[in-house]
Design a protein around this motif. Structure first.
Motif, mmCIF file in Angstrom:
data_model
loop_
_atom_site.group_PDB
_atom_site.id
_atom_site.type_symbol
_atom_site.label_atom_id
_atom_site.label_comp_id
_atom_site.label_asym_id
_atom_site.label_seq_id
_atom_site.Cartn_x
_atom_site.Cartn_y
_atom_site.Cartn_z
ATOM 1 N N ILE A 214 0.872 -1.180 0.131
ATOM 2 C CA ILE A 214 -0.090 0.088 -0.099
ATOM 3 C C ILE A 214 0.769 1.320 0.022
ATOM 4 O O ILE A 214 0.564 2.169 -0.842
ATOM 5 C CB ILE A 214 -1.033 0.014 1.258
ATOM 6 N N PHE A 215 1.727 1.475 0.860
ATOM 7 C CA PHE A 215 2.866 2.482 1.035
ATOM 8 C C PHE A 215 3.345 2.769 -0.544
ATOM 9 O O PHE A 215 3.690 3.838 -1.167
ATOM 10 C CB PHE A 215 3.948 2.123 1.823
ATOM 11 N N ALA A 216 3.756 1.521 -1.152
ATOM 12 C CA ALA A 216 4.510 1.675 -2.421
ATOM 13 C C ALA A 216 3.691 2.339 -3.645
ATOM 14 O O ALA A 216 4.020 3.045 -4.247
ATOM 15 C CB ALA A 216 5.185 0.303 -2.715
ATOM 16 N N LEU A 217 2.209 1.694 -3.509
ATOM 17 C CA LEU A 217 1.451 2.104 -4.601
ATOM 18 C C LEU A 217 0.922 3.530 -4.320
ATOM 19 O O LEU A 217 0.944 4.432 -5.331
ATOM 20 C CB LEU A 217 0.157 1.143 -4.448
ATOM 21 N N VAL A 218 0.607 4.074 -3.102
ATOM 22 C CA VAL A 218 0.382 5.343 -2.718
ATOM 23 C C VAL A 218 1.085 6.415 -3.075
ATOM 24 O O VAL A 218 1.129 7.271 -3.513
ATOM 25 C CB VAL A 218 -0.389 5.411 -1.296
ATOM 26 N N ALA A 219 2.488 6.164 -2.742
ATOM 27 C CA ALA A 219 3.608 6.866 -2.946
ATOM 28 C C ALA A 219 3.790 7.398 -4.392
ATOM 29 O O ALA A 219 3.984 8.308 -4.589
ATOM 30 C CB ALA A 219 5.012 6.218 -2.458
ATOM 31 N N VAL A 220 3.657 6.306 -5.366
ATOM 32 C CA VAL A 220 3.885 6.563 -6.589
ATOM 33 C C VAL A 220 2.388 7.319 -7.148
ATOM 34 O O VAL A 220 2.588 8.178 -8.123
ATOM 35 C CB VAL A 220 3.958 5.208 -7.515
ATOM 36 N N TRP A 221 1.435 6.734 -6.804
ATOM 37 C CA TRP A 221 -0.033 7.257 -7.455
ATOM 38 C C TRP A 221 0.041 8.721 -7.244
ATOM 39 O O TRP A 221 -0.648 9.619 -7.892
ATOM 40 C CB TRP A 221 -1.103 6.587 -6.666
ATOM 41 N N GLN A 222 0.337 9.462 -5.698
ATOM 42 C CA GLN A 222 0.127 10.557 -5.625
ATOM 43 C C GLN A 222 1.402 11.693 -5.742
ATOM 44 O O GLN A 222 1.283 12.888 -5.451
ATOM 45 C CB GLN A 222 -0.286 10.815 -4.130
ATOM 46 N N ASP A 223 2.386 10.988 -6.227
ATOM 47 C CA ASP A 223 3.537 11.820 -6.643
ATOM 48 C C ASP A 223 3.467 12.904 -7.723
ATOM 49 O O ASP A 223 2.744 12.179 -8.606
ATOM 50 C CB ASP A 223 5.018 10.863 -6.611
ATOM 51 N N PHE A 224 3.922 14.080 -7.480
ATOM 52 C CA PHE A 224 3.917 14.854 -8.606
ATOM 53 C C PHE A 224 5.149 15.630 -9.181
ATOM 54 O O PHE A 224 5.245 15.541 -10.262
ATOM 55 C CB PHE A 224 2.878 16.140 -8.131
ATOM 56 N N LEU A 225 5.958 15.675 -8.144
ATOM 57 C CA LEU A 225 7.152 16.477 -8.519
ATOM 58 C C LEU A 225 8.030 15.747 -9.449
ATOM 59 O O LEU A 225 8.556 16.066 -10.459
ATOM 60 C CB LEU A 225 7.823 17.177 -7.267
ATOM 61 N N TRP A 226 8.334 14.511 -8.869
ATOM 62 C CA TRP A 226 9.287 13.601 -9.871
ATOM 63 C C TRP A 226 8.688 13.278 -11.145
ATOM 64 O O TRP A 226 9.435 13.297 -12.115
ATOM 65 C CB TRP A 226 9.791 12.292 -8.763
ATOM 66 N N PRO A 227 7.394 12.887 -11.068
ATOM 67 C CA PRO A 227 6.969 12.608 -12.434
ATOM 68 C C PRO A 227 6.891 13.641 -13.401
ATOM 69 O O PRO A 227 7.191 13.602 -14.702
ATOM 70 C CB PRO A 227 5.554 11.915 -12.191
ATOM 71 N N LEU A 228 6.770 14.924 -12.843
ATOM 72 C CA LEU A 228 6.792 15.975 -13.695
ATOM 73 C C LEU A 228 8.257 16.481 -14.244
ATOM 74 O O LEU A 228 8.154 16.964 -15.533
ATOM 75 C CB LEU A 228 6.380 17.268 -12.987
ATOM 76 N N MET A 229 9.065 15.970 -13.558
ATOM 77 C CA MET A 229 10.531 16.315 -13.970
ATOM 78 C C MET A 229 11.047 15.195 -15.158
ATOM 79 O O MET A 229 11.494 15.624 -16.134
ATOM 80 C CB MET A 229 11.564 16.226 -12.801
ATOM 81 N N VAL A 230 10.829 13.881 -14.889
ATOM 82 C CA VAL A 230 11.181 13.006 -15.821
ATOM 83 C C VAL A 230 10.272 12.559 -16.952
ATOM 84 O O VAL A 230 10.775 11.928 -18.050
ATOM 85 C CB VAL A 230 11.485 11.605 -14.937
ATOM 86 N N PHE A 231 9.002 13.084 -16.909
ATOM 87 C CA PHE A 231 8.190 12.927 -18.153
ATOM 88 C C PHE A 231 7.848 14.086 -18.938
ATOM 89 O O PHE A 231 6.882 14.848 -18.522
ATOM 90 C CB PHE A 231 6.919 12.163 -17.627
#
Length: 288
Positions: A214-231
């Motif tokens: 759950i921690f792993a899935l939620v961390a990726v699902w709600q992350d914004f800054l890092w996906p914004l930088m790499v995609f």
């Protein structure tokens, strides 16, 4: 006082009609306030997507929509390309989850049961990374990912997710508390280290594995800054980034509807695995 249990309200007070009525009134009021505090924002978001744009911006706001319409959800699904971005998020979250389960479990098992040289020092160094602000690691992580040519690639999400010191420590603490006699019995029966991990440790660790998942899935699902930088490619962005990038010329009701749709998978995941999550969180405290 040993052998006694302290309570806020004594049994003698609860035995009286007036005391029992006061107790249940306060209890119901507290539960009602907490329920309202947690569920009202959800209600406001869900009903906000069914209101016309002028009603959403009205002051004072309306608690109940004057006219109900689900067109906002249909428009959000099509105009904001939610199927594409939801699928991107699923791929990124699932990959990060698998990588974390494999590598964090292996590392935690090695530190807990194999007792490597300088294991305590290694664990201390890993835990020290929890003291470093996440923002301070963004630039080194980005430069590393860019040098490896992983920009606009799901691996840019999967590989950094493996370095999760909290989940690794959570798994190690659970492995430390597993019954030693069970593991020794498996060793006497001729089971090797990997066999013991696969057949004994992992089946006994389902609660904590559920919490880590759950921690792993939620961390990726709600992350914004890092996906914004790499995609930088819009077609590969997850839902958290797409909601911001595509919200410029979108009506407020459509944007609210998109937020509701984006939150459904995580809410459903929690409701389905709620019992396992609670069991995993309490497992560490109930073991001796």
């Amino acid at each position: 006082m040993s052998g006694s249990v302290r309570t806020l309200v004594s049994p003698a007070v609860l035995a009286r009609p007036r005391g029992r009525a006061a107790y249940w009134t306060v209890f119901a009021g507290v539960v009602g306030l907490f329920t309202l505090a947690f569920l009202f924002p959800v209600y406001w978001m869900v009903t906000g997507a069914t209101k016309p744009p002028d009603e959403v911006a009205r002051t004072p706001p309306t608690l109940v929509p004057e006219s109900w319409s689900t067109a906002g959800y249909a428009d959000a699904w099509e105009l904001m390309q939610l199927p594409t971005h939801l699928w991107n998020t699923v791929v990124q979250a699932a990959g990060a989850w698998i990588f974390q389960l494999v590598f964090c479990t292996a590392a935690a098992y090695a530190l807990s049961r194999l007792r490597p040289a300088f294991g305590g020092l290694i664990l201390g160094g890993i835990l020290a990374t929890l003291m470093v602000p996440a923002q301070a690691l963004v630039v080194p992580k980005y430069l590393t990912v860019a040098d490896l040519g992983l920009l606009n690639d799901p691996l840019a999400i999967w590989l950094p997710a493996v370095a999760n010191a909290f989940n690794l420590y959570l798994l190690k603490r659970f492995f430390d508390q597993l019954p030693r006699d069970v593991l020794e019995a498996a060793e006497i029966d001729g089971a090797g280290r990997l066999r013991t991990l696969w057949s004994i440790v992992l089946p006994m660790s389902r609660p904590v594995l559920g919490v880590v998942s759950i921690f792993a899935l939620v961390a990726v699902w709600q992350d914004f800054l890092w996906p914004l930088m790499v995609f930088s490619d819009t077609g590969k962005q997850p839902i958290s980034v797409a909601l911001v990038q595509l919200s410029q010329n979108i009506q407020l009701t459509v944007l609210i509807a998109a937020m509701v749709i984006a939150s459904i998978p995580m809410v459903a995941l929690f409701l389905v695995f709620q019992r396992h999550i609670v069991a995993g969180i309490s497992a560490g405290s109930t073991k001796g």
